[in-house]
Design a protein around this motif. Structure first.
Motif: not given
Length: 126
Positions: A8-19, A1-6
């Motif tokens: 990054a994906g969760h970080a983007q989801a967190a930013r979107s949820a924060d917005e 499993m590529d932890h970097t992509q995971t």
């Protein structure tokens, strides 16, 4: 499993949820200050809405709501007139079925015939 992509994906989801959370807090603040906004927001059913509520999205939803209102108002008027004349499913005096008449009321509450050659200006039962 590529932890970097995971990550990054969760970080983007967190930013979107924060917005989204910030936007909702702003709406709540304005709704508290202006009760009419709170009332308007409470009347909007978002279950079938798609896309953002930007100006274009709001205009599209407004157009859809107005079209639905117009169609239902015309249908209600057809049924009211038919019931008042005690002639269910009867054609208009022009000979065309009620369904051939306008799908929306005119500004002066008429339902003109939609048949190309008919000049009937309003749905009327004999």
């Amino acid at each position: 499993m590529d932890h970097t992509q995971t990550a990054a994906g969760h970080a983007q989801a967190a930013r979107s949820a924060d917005e989204l959370a910030q936007s909702l807090r702003l709406l709540l603040a304005y709704a508290r200050l202006e009760p009419a906004i709170a009332t308007a927001l409470a009347r909007i059913d978002t279950t079938e809405m798609t896309g953002p509520l930007d100006e274009a999205g709001l205009r599209a939803e407004l157009a859809e709501a107005e079209a639905e209102r117009d169609v239902n108002a015309a249908l209600a008027e057809r049924y009211t007139r038919s019931a008042a004349a005690d002639l269910p499913n009867a054609p208009c005096v022009c000979g065309h079925p009620a369904a051939r008449h306008a799908r929306r009321l005119t500004e002066d509450d008429r339902l003109p015939c939609g048949h190309d050659l008919c000049r009937c200006g309003d749905l009327t039962f004999a």
